[in-house]
Enzyme design. Structure first.
Site, short mmCIF file in Angstrom:
data_model
loop_
_atom_site.label_atom_id
_atom_site.label_comp_id
_atom_site.label_asym_id
_atom_site.label_seq_id
_atom_site.Cartn_x
_atom_site.Cartn_y
_atom_site.Cartn_z
N ALA A 73 0.74 -0.73 -0.17
CA ALA A 73 -0.21 -0.15 -0.18
C ALA A 73 0.65 0.85 -0.29
CB ALA A 73 -0.81 0.48 0.78
N THR A 74 2.12 1.18 0.67
CA THR A 74 2.76 2.59 0.31
C THR A 74 3.17 2.76 -0.70
OG1 THR A 74 4.15 1.88 2.69
CG2 THR A 74 5.25 3.62 1.56
N ASN A 153 -5.69 3.08 9.97
CA ASN A 153 -5.02 1.81 11.26
C ASN A 153 -4.57 2.04 12.47
OD1 ASN A 153 -3.60 3.94 9.47
ND2 ASN A 153 -1.99 3.67 10.61
N GLN A 181 -6.76 -1.14 5.61
CA GLN A 181 -7.18 -1.85 7.01
C GLN A 181 -8.74 -2.47 6.60
OE1 GLN A 181 -5.46 -2.86 9.69
NE2 GLN A 181 -4.04 -1.26 9.51
N THR A 242 9.22 -7.35 -13.26
CA THR A 242 9.04 -8.94 -13.09
C THR A 242 8.24 -8.52 -12.05
OG1 THR A 242 11.16 -8.89 -14.33
CG2 THR A 242 9.60 -11.03 -13.06
N CYS A 328 4.20 2.70 12.56
CA CYS A 328 4.71 3.23 12.18
C CYS A 328 5.48 4.44 12.69
CB CYS A 328 4.49 3.83 10.42
SG CYS A 328 4.07 2.81 9.74
#
Ligand SMILES: *Cc1c(COP(=O)(O)O)cnc(C)c1O
Length: 383
Positions: A73-74, A153, A181, A242, A328
């Site tokens: 998601a980042t 979150n 989330q 890839t 975080c």
């Protein structure tokens, strides 16, 4: 060695479901081909990726071509926000987001400010919900993007996506949501909600880490994105590199399971969560953070007065793995920016516990944890 602590940190990450591991295994050794290769080994893997892409798309009522795989998601948030900014700046350089967003949304916005974009960071109500009238007031002719997360979150609050989507549609502004989330936990339909871009990740929903996706709408309207990774032109040029077949197959399997079990899990987790809260409420001066009902079923976040937050977490560590604030920000000593945005004092923002209940959480674990919290708080308050 002592038993491992009970895991109640499912907003940070979740264990991979064994059924997901089973689906992934053949793609490490047997089906190891590069999906871009034009031979048997490539085709086999390409077929599995095609199927996974369709599964993921279906789960949010999108088309397979609208799914762009990312590392999580980042990266999806970065691609959405910076990709829109770069593609649409000639229409305007104003972006609207919310103070309670994840750093993976806030930091790309800060970065864009350093390039000359203007960003409005909207406040939230004391219950964590965005007020639609404040959003509407913030919209300007030069606004190109609104980014509001689906589920928070830290406090689990579910933002009113449908109303936000309708507002963005009326004003012809792109709407991005960080659904890291929310996917697999609450129903998400990109058509019904008028979402143009949606970030997803597998590891919060019992899938592997290192894989996620960005939904990018192709019709009504067709969203243009400037690539942030250049190379072989994979993912229709939006994200070169890839593809990672075991992770993609695992992501699809994780979502399939989560959606099949969503209704029963919601009910079970709602029950466990209220069981936990009832027991914690024995303590005086404990406050719920976030809206009481409009939140993720597995989330409980409380602030506890007259207790040192660090000492509390430390005291609980042998019994339960949970965090205060987000994974975080908990490494830093600053209090949660989310709890501050709710108007919590410095002290209450510090002395907060985020319980993330999940698929493998049991009633007896909740009882153990509740007792440990009550006893630890009582002991700390006694000194
Ligand atoms: C976990 C999380 C992210 C980051 O996702 P990764 O896949 O770990 O990069 C972004 N936004 C929210 C709301 C999250 O909970």
């Amino acid at each position: 060695m002592a038993d491992s602590p009970i895991y109640l940190d499912c907003h940070a990450t979740t264990p991979i479901d064994q059924r997901v591991v089973e689906a992934m295994l053949p793609f490490f050794t047997k089906h190891f081909g590069n999906p871009s290769s034009l031979h048997h080994y490539g085709w086999t893997v390409e077929a599995a990726i095609k199927k996974s892409r369709a599964t993921i798309a279906n789960s949010i009522n999108a088309k397979p071509e609208e799914i762009v795989f990312t590392s999580g998601a980042t990266e999806a948030n970065n691609l959405a926000i910076k990709g829109v900014a770069e593609a649409y700046f000639s229409y305007g350089k104003h972006i609207i987001t919310v103070k309670t967003e994840h750093s993976a949304v806030l930091d790309p916005c800060h970065y864009l400010e350093s390039l000359g974009f203007e960003v409005t960071y909207l406040p939230v109500e004391p219950d964590g919900l965005l007020s639609l009238s404040s959003l509407e007031k913030a919209i300007r002719p030069e606004t190109i993007l609104v980014s509001v997360m689906a589920a928070n979150n830290e406090i689990g609050v579910l933002q009113p996506l449908k109303e936000i989507g309708a507002l963005c549609q009326d004003h012809e502004i792109l709407f991005h949501t960080d659904a890291a989330q929310a996917i697999g936990k609450v129903p998400l339909d990109v058509q019904e909600l008028n979402i143009h871009l949606m970030s997803m990740t597998a590891h919060k929903v019992y899938g592997p880490k290192g894989i996620g996706a960005l939904y990018v709408r192709r019709r009504q309207p067709r969203v243009n994105l400037a690539a942030q990774l250049h190379g072989g032109g994979h993912e229709r040029g939006m994200r070169s590199g890839t593809l990672y077949p075991p992770q993609i197959v695992g992501f699809a399997q994780a979502l399939t399971l989560a959606i099949a079990e969503m209704a029963s899990e919601q009910e079970r987790l709602n029950g466990l969560r209220s069981h936990l809260l009832t027991q914690l409420n024995q303590l005086p001066a404990i406050y719920l953070n976030g809206h009481p009902t409009q939140r993720l079923p597995g989330n409980l976040n409380v602030s506890i007065d007259n207790v040192d937050g660090q000492a509390l977490l430390l005291g609980l560590q042998p019994v339960v793995a949970l965090s205060s604030g987000s994974a975080c920000s908990s490494a830093s000593t600053a209090p949660s920016h989310v709890l501050k945005a709710l108007g919590r004092s410095h002290q209450l923002a510090y002395a907060s516990l985020r319980f993330g209940l999940g698929r493998f959480t049991t009633t007896s674990e909740i009882d153990t944890v509740a007792q440990a919290v009550v006893e630890t708080v009582q002991a700390l308050r006694a000194v």
